[in-house]
Design a protein around this motif. Sequence first.
Motif, short mmCIF file in Angstrom:
data_model
loop_
_atom_site.label_atom_id
_atom_site.label_comp_id
_atom_site.label_asym_id
_atom_site.label_seq_id
_atom_site.Cartn_x
_atom_site.Cartn_y
_atom_site.Cartn_z
N ALA A 18 -6.58 -22.12 -17.24
CA ALA A 18 -7.42 -23.04 -16.47
C ALA A 18 -8.88 -22.65 -16.47
O ALA A 18 -9.75 -23.50 -16.23
CB ALA A 18 -6.91 -23.13 -15.03
N THR A 19 -9.20 -21.39 -16.73
CA THR A 19 -10.59 -20.95 -16.74
C THR A 19 -11.31 -21.28 -18.04
O THR A 19 -12.53 -21.14 -18.12
CB THR A 19 -10.71 -19.44 -16.47
OG1 THR A 19 -10.15 -18.71 -17.58
CG2 THR A 19 -9.99 -19.04 -15.18
N MET A 46 -11.29 -17.28 -11.31
CA MET A 46 -11.30 -18.36 -10.33
C MET A 46 -10.71 -17.84 -9.03
O MET A 46 -9.90 -16.90 -9.05
CB MET A 46 -10.44 -19.54 -10.78
CG MET A 46 -11.01 -20.44 -11.82
SD MET A 46 -9.86 -21.80 -12.20
CE MET A 46 -10.91 -22.84 -13.22
N ALA A 78 -8.77 -22.38 -6.39
CA ALA A 78 -9.23 -23.14 -7.55
C ALA A 78 -8.23 -23.05 -8.69
O ALA A 78 -7.98 -24.03 -9.41
CB ALA A 78 -10.59 -22.63 -7.99
N ARG A 83 -5.40 -25.36 -7.97
CA ARG A 83 -5.83 -26.75 -8.10
C ARG A 83 -5.98 -27.16 -9.57
O ARG A 83 -5.67 -28.30 -9.92
CB ARG A 83 -7.15 -26.93 -7.36
CG ARG A 83 -7.66 -28.35 -7.28
CD ARG A 83 -8.84 -28.47 -6.34
NE ARG A 83 -10.00 -27.69 -6.78
CZ ARG A 83 -10.46 -26.59 -6.20
NH1 ARG A 83 -9.83 -26.09 -5.15
NH2 ARG A 83 -11.53 -25.97 -6.65
N ARG A 84 -6.43 -26.26 -10.41
CA ARG A 84 -6.76 -26.61 -11.79
C ARG A 84 -5.65 -26.29 -12.79
O ARG A 84 -5.78 -26.58 -13.97
CB ARG A 84 -8.06 -25.94 -12.20
CG ARG A 84 -9.26 -26.46 -11.40
CD ARG A 84 -10.57 -25.89 -11.90
NE ARG A 84 -11.70 -26.46 -11.16
CZ ARG A 84 -12.26 -27.61 -11.45
NH1 ARG A 84 -11.80 -28.34 -12.46
NH2 ARG A 84 -13.28 -28.07 -10.72
N THR A 85 -4.58 -25.66 -12.33
CA THR A 85 -3.45 -25.38 -13.21
C THR A 85 -2.48 -26.56 -13.18
O THR A 85 -2.07 -26.99 -12.10
CB THR A 85 -2.72 -24.10 -12.77
OG1 THR A 85 -3.62 -22.99 -12.87
CG2 THR A 85 -1.50 -23.83 -13.65
N ASP A 109 -14.98 -21.33 -10.77
CA ASP A 109 -14.20 -22.19 -9.89
C ASP A 109 -14.38 -23.66 -10.29
O ASP A 109 -13.44 -24.44 -10.22
CB ASP A 109 -14.63 -21.99 -8.44
CG ASP A 109 -14.10 -20.69 -7.86
OD1 ASP A 109 -13.41 -19.95 -8.59
OD2 ASP A 109 -14.38 -20.40 -6.69
N ASP A 110 -15.60 -24.02 -10.69
CA ASP A 110 -15.87 -25.31 -11.33
C ASP A 110 -16.39 -24.98 -12.72
O ASP A 110 -17.52 -24.52 -12.86
CB ASP A 110 -16.91 -26.10 -10.55
CG ASP A 110 -17.18 -27.47 -11.16
OD1 ASP A 110 -16.78 -27.70 -12.32
OD2 ASP A 110 -17.80 -28.31 -10.49
N PRO A 111 -15.55 -25.16 -13.77
CA PRO A 111 -15.97 -24.77 -15.12
C PRO A 111 -17.25 -25.43 -15.59
O PRO A 111 -17.92 -24.93 -16.50
CB PRO A 111 -14.77 -25.19 -15.99
CG PRO A 111 -13.61 -25.18 -15.05
CD PRO A 111 -14.17 -25.65 -13.73
N ARG A 112 -17.64 -26.55 -14.97
CA ARG A 112 -18.89 -27.22 -15.34
C ARG A 112 -20.09 -26.52 -14.76
O ARG A 112 -21.23 -26.75 -15.18
CB ARG A 112 -18.87 -28.68 -14.86
CG ARG A 112 -17.74 -29.52 -15.46
CD ARG A 112 -17.60 -30.82 -14.69
NE ARG A 112 -17.28 -30.57 -13.28
CZ ARG A 112 -17.16 -31.52 -12.36
NH1 ARG A 112 -17.33 -32.79 -12.70
NH2 ARG A 112 -16.86 -31.21 -11.11
#
Length: 210
Positions: free
Chosen positions: A37-38, A158, A162, A165-167, A198-201
């Motif tokens: 996810a990271t 993360m 996070a 949430r993102r997995t 935590d937010d890859p962007r």
Amino acid sequence: MRVRPISTDVLVEELADLLTSRESDSYLRVAFDGAPATGPGALGDALVGPLRARGRPAMRIDAADFLRPASLRLEFGRNDPDSYYQGWFDEAGLAREVLDPAGPGGSGRVLARLWDATADRAVRESYAELPAGAILLVSGPLLLGGGLAFDVTVHLEMSAAALLRRTPAEDAWTLPAFGRYAEEVGPASLADVVLRVDDPRRPAMVLERS
């Protein structure tokens, strides 16, 4: 924790500068360590072009192409986090076919992919001869603390919330393995560069931990 927010574009340029500042007449083995996810693979991919533009050949390696056979990986079931943590990845194969040949005194003859997990058989792929000064960009989870020989290490982290949430839901069973990794290995304490994603962007470079 003290962090420096940084855009993805600037991050890639800074990492490319860091890596190309190293000795150019030897190979460089770089780890991009982090849960899927990271996005460790995406960061490795993004560096290939900038490194080549700076005159350094680059090769991408994904740890997912160095898995152990299904009979060993799945011995205790398909969703066993302890097996994922300790027995999914063929670290010996990664060392033998990639990291050792690119290390001091190595042959420079590497195998980019070893195992096809879908077909559950060895990949029929030819060895590649690394050009002088080549930089190997190796991405995947759980790369640090197990004795793999890297020259530069980048860890993407993360928060637990996070990561949950993102997995994807179908991969949530792996989360206890990353919890163990953080607690038992402490990859952020081992890495040369630590990135908070935590937010890859909107990544941030970790400068200091409280």
